[in-house]
Design a protein around this motif. Structure first.
Motif, PDB file in Angstrom:
ATOM      1  N   PHE A 140       0.840  -1.209   0.000  1.00  0.00           N
ATOM      2  CA  PHE A 140       0.000   0.000   0.000  1.00  0.00           C
ATOM      3  C   PHE A 140       0.875   1.259   0.000  1.00  0.00           C
ATOM      4  N   TRP A 141       1.587   1.439  -1.101  1.00  0.00           N
ATOM      5  CA  TRP A 141       2.559   2.534  -1.218  1.00  0.00           C
ATOM      6  C   TRP A 141       1.902   3.906  -1.082  1.00  0.00           C
ATOM      7  N   GLY A 142       0.746   4.050  -1.711  1.00  0.00           N
ATOM      8  CA  GLY A 142       0.092   5.360  -1.703  1.00  0.00           C
ATOM      9  C   GLY A 142      -0.382   5.749  -0.320  1.00  0.00           C
ATOM     10  N   SER A 143      -1.107   4.871   0.338  1.00  0.00           N
ATOM     11  CA  SER A 143      -1.646   5.220   1.651  1.00  0.00           C
ATOM     12  C   SER A 143      -0.568   5.163   2.733  1.00  0.00           C
ATOM     13  N   ARG A 144       0.464   4.352   2.523  1.00  0.00           N
ATOM     14  CA  ARG A 144       1.578   4.404   3.479  1.00  0.00           C
ATOM     15  C   ARG A 144       2.322   5.732   3.363  1.00  0.00           C
ATOM     16  N   GLY A 145       2.368   6.289   2.157  1.00  0.00           N
ATOM     17  CA  GLY A 145       2.942   7.623   2.007  1.00  0.00           C
ATOM     18  C   GLY A 145       2.141   8.644   2.808  1.00  0.00           C
ATOM     19  N   ILE A 146       0.821   8.595   2.668  1.00  0.00           N
ATOM     20  CA  ILE A 146      -0.057   9.545   3.363  1.00  0.00           C
ATOM     21  C   ILE A 146       0.043   9.371   4.879  1.00  0.00           C
ATOM     22  N   ALA A 147       0.208   8.107   5.315  1.00  0.00           N
ATOM     23  CA  ALA A 147       0.260   7.834   6.754  1.00  0.00           C
ATOM     24  C   ALA A 147       1.682   7.975   7.314  1.00  0.00           C
ATOM     25  N   GLY A 148       2.663   8.286   6.448  1.00  0.00           N
ATOM     26  CA  GLY A 148       4.044   8.441   6.925  1.00  0.00           C
ATOM     27  C   GLY A 148       4.671   7.129   7.365  1.00  0.00           C
ATOM     28  N   MET A 149       4.304   6.032   6.699  1.00  0.00           N
ATOM     29  CA  MET A 149       4.751   4.709   7.141  1.00  0.00           C
ATOM     30  C   MET A 149       5.836   4.103   6.247  1.00  0.00           C
ATOM     31  N   ILE A 150       6.282   4.838   5.222  1.00  0.00           N
ATOM     32  CA  ILE A 150       7.337   4.288   4.366  1.00  0.00           C
ATOM     33  C   ILE A 150       8.686   4.582   5.003  1.00  0.00           C
ATOM     34  N   LYS A 151       9.467   3.533   5.196  1.00  0.00           N
ATOM     35  CA  LYS A 151      10.754   3.709   5.870  1.00  0.00           C
ATOM     36  C   LYS A 151      11.808   4.187   4.857  1.00  0.00           C
ATOM     37  N   PRO A 152      12.805   4.958   5.314  1.00  0.00           N
ATOM     38  CA  PRO A 152      13.768   5.572   4.389  1.00  0.00           C
ATOM     39  C   PRO A 152      14.501   4.569   3.502  1.00  0.00           C
ATOM     40  N   HIS A 153      14.735   3.341   4.005  1.00  0.00           N
ATOM     41  CA  HIS A 153      15.523   2.387   3.210  1.00  0.00           C
ATOM     42  C   HIS A 153      14.690   1.710   2.121  1.00  0.00           C
ATOM     43  N   GLU A 154      13.360   1.806   2.209  1.00  0.00           N
ATOM     44  CA  GLU A 154      12.532   1.004   1.306  1.00  0.00           C
ATOM     45  C   GLU A 154      12.720   1.310  -0.185  1.00  0.00           C
ATOM     46  N   PRO A 155      12.783   2.594  -0.586  1.00  0.00           N
ATOM     47  CA  PRO A 155      12.879   2.846  -2.037  1.00  0.00           C
ATOM     48  C   PRO A 155      14.120   2.219  -2.674  1.00  0.00           C
TER      49      PRO A 155
END
Lengths: 414, 414
Positions: A140-155
């Motif tokens: 859920f890349w889009g909503s994890r972006g909105i929720a601030g849940m993407i960790k810096p190493h993931e991309p």
């Protein structure tokens, strides 16, 4: 006579579904539109044009979600937001995700046209990714972006099924992975996502729509049972440690357990890999997934305990080695009771027949619940089908969905 | 005191095993030697050198089987022949196939050295292929050549796992596919193949060798069960047509059936493919193999009838579509009773402890039975292992096998 908050032409809703479905059209009725692909870019561009033409303020956030905004008159902080995801399964159908973007756009556009500027700010978002159909673990890349849940190493770590790195793909589209944290929102006062049901309950009940009071809890077990590989002819049947025999008993029993507990418990074994997978060799090991779901926290725990006990009991009795990984574990996501009530009351006022039910499927909303109170609406799926080009929703049901969404947003924002 | 027909040094047998195992050596103890590969060429060349050095008349037939021949003194037509296959699994071990070639060579060489020229002609053959490890459907290429069972279209149609055509591969080695019919033999008066057991029965019984009175009947079913693919969350558990649930019940029951019938019945489900094979999707279809074996013709038919009844009953009750193909169907191959008796009597005379048992595995001999009376001998396999680098037979057990083979050949040819 009940008053309609807005009038909706079912043919207009269907026309928008067809227009989005051209981007990544697959076969007769399918869509193949993975995140950040050329088809995805074309779809997001078209959504941005719709928003712009309707007078929304348009922008794209750091993960490529497309936002449209109507500023509220009262100047109060925060917004009432709606939307869904623009990406698809490979192939998927025309409705999963897309209908939530279209319904949000048509509901807000109609509200502004028919009721003028809202008191509180309204936003519609076309989120970039939900299906994990290009990367296994976007989650859920889009909503994890909105929720601030993407960790810096993931991309830098996420690699697509065809071997490309997420950070490289993003940069090619002008998205800077280092800026992903800027996509986070902490000013959403209420979130509502409209989505197709993906199951048969509304069709069986003869209702066009539902208000969703919970999203089910999901756990994915990855189970590996290891025995001893043997010659299929030369090793006597009573002297084997056959992991396939154990796996068959376990699979029968975990599905039977969900049947015994009854709705809304579900257990699915959808994936299996056999090593070495030759007809004349007793397998060395069998690996399979168990997907088990329940929206009630206590019942969910009971379901999981029974599954785990079955795994242990069968493998111990049969002398098989057991390895269990939990790859996914989402607790149930409960809708905000006030928002549930708001949409139930709106449906009654609009004379729209509805169910109140949990979602057995996962949705972006269960990420956004981390930063906002949430609710979801469902629109009936013909034959309960989804994740297939055959998924279909009737135009009149979709129109009822847009009407209900608009009526609820009207209560929240006007 | 029993008289030994020949004396055999166990260290010499083991030395020959190790010498052949260099060709295609894989890891510590494995062998990877597929038909017509460079390793295979080297192994067949070494066998031909052994034959030549021992004074055998050496030639290669049209499929690449290497023959060695000692002409009989009495000038009677036909020959007494022994041998096995030189190719391996990928990877396999050092003993499967190779031990039969080595034992035939050492037995005939020792007979000639210790008893002089035989009355009847003796032949040893190193057959080119049995394992189907380079092509899926060679189906015992070496012994089918000898039995005249290779059809004219096959060399052009067989494609290896790495995409090469059989006829091209043969021509590169100087073998003319059009001449394959010339490999057929119709002058073998008796055939005996020595092979490792590949199962644990001799080890359990504490016997070095066995006389094989039948090769099991084998049937491979390819079963496809089709239901309806559904979303793992949105489709209620009681409203599914889940082929995995049906497959699990069937797999449990067919293996249980073999357990109930008891030895030597065996049933194995070694291969499974799931469509689409995603954790969160109820499968559309599940395809699996059932390998079922019994050496007794009536019991074999009873086993197959029970399996087929289970397939029908489960799929009918669950509303699943059933498709069954039979990919392999070998009737039991019965050894010639006179040859069985000859080798049993030889074992008693030589004071070699033996079992009389069926083979649960398939062998070249079940092709050669089409052109000659046959029998097989087994040598104990440590831990019953085969088709793996871990397979092992003790030198003293192999030596007993060579002694028994020689003693039987002596009765037949001297």
């Amino acid at each position: 006579m009940t008053a309609h908050t807005i009038d909706v032409d079912a043919a207009v809703v269907e026309d928008h579904v067809m227009r989005l479905a051209r981007h990544g059209a697959w076969g007769e009725t399918g869509v193949w539109r993975t995140v950040y692909s050329p088809e995805w870019v074309a779809a997001q561009d078209e959504v941005a044009e719709w928003f712009d033409a309707a007078g929304f303020e348009v922008w794209r956030d750091a993960v490529g979600n497309v936002w449209g905004r109507i500023e509220g008159a009262d100047g109060s902080p925060g917004s009432i937001a709606t939307g869904s995801h623009i990406d698809s399964q490979t192939p998927g159908g025309r409705y999963d995700g897309a209908l939530g973007v279209i319904s949000g756009y048509l509901a807000v556009k109609s509200l502004v046209e028919q009721h003028g500027r809202p008191q509180r700010t309204l936003e519609v978002v076309s989120m970039c990714e939900e299906e994990s159909s290009r990367f296994a673990a976007t989650n859920f890349w889009g909503s994890r972006g909105i929720a601030g849940m993407i960790k810096p190493h993931e991309p830098d770590e996420l690699i697509s099924y065809d071997g490309q790195r997420m950070s490289d793909i993003m940069r090619e589209l002008g998205l800077d992975p280092a800026r992903i944290p800027e996509a986070k929102r902490d000013d959403i006062n209420a979130w509502v996502e409209l989505h197709i049901e993906q199951g048969p309950l509304l069709e069986t009940a003869g209702r066009p729509v539902a208000v969703v009071d919970a999203i089910t809890g999901i756990r994915h077990y990855e189970v590996t049972i290891t025995g001893r590989s043997d010659h299929a002819g030369a090793r006597p049947i009573d002297d084997r440690r056959d992991p396939m025999h154990g796996a068959a008993e376990i699979i029968s029993r975990v599905i039977d357990t969900a049947l015994e507990m009854g709705r809304p418990a579900v257990t699915t074994v959808g994936r299996m890999q056999v090593d070495p997978n030759f007809p004349a060799i007793v397998p060395r090991s069998v690996t399979f997934t168990i997907d088990a779901r329940h929206p009630d926290p206590d019942a969910r725990n009971a379901l999981y305990r029974r599954h785990e006990a079955t795994l242990e009991e069968v493998c111990t009795r049969r002398g098989l080695d057991l390895s269990v990984k939990i790859n996914t574990d989402h607790p149930p996501c409960l809708s905000n009771p006030d928002l549930v009530r708001t949409f139930q009351e709106a449906a009654r006022a609009e004379d729209i027949p509805f169910e109140t039910m949990p979602s057995g499927a996962a949705h972006d909303t269960q990420r956004i619940v981390n930063v906002a109170p949430v609710v979801m609406l469902f629109v009936q799926s013909k034959d309960g089908r989804s994740h297939t080009p055959e998924e279909y929703s009737y135009p009149e049901h979709m129109a009822e969905g847009v009407r209900l969404l608009a009526a609820g947003l009207h209560r929240l924002a006007y």
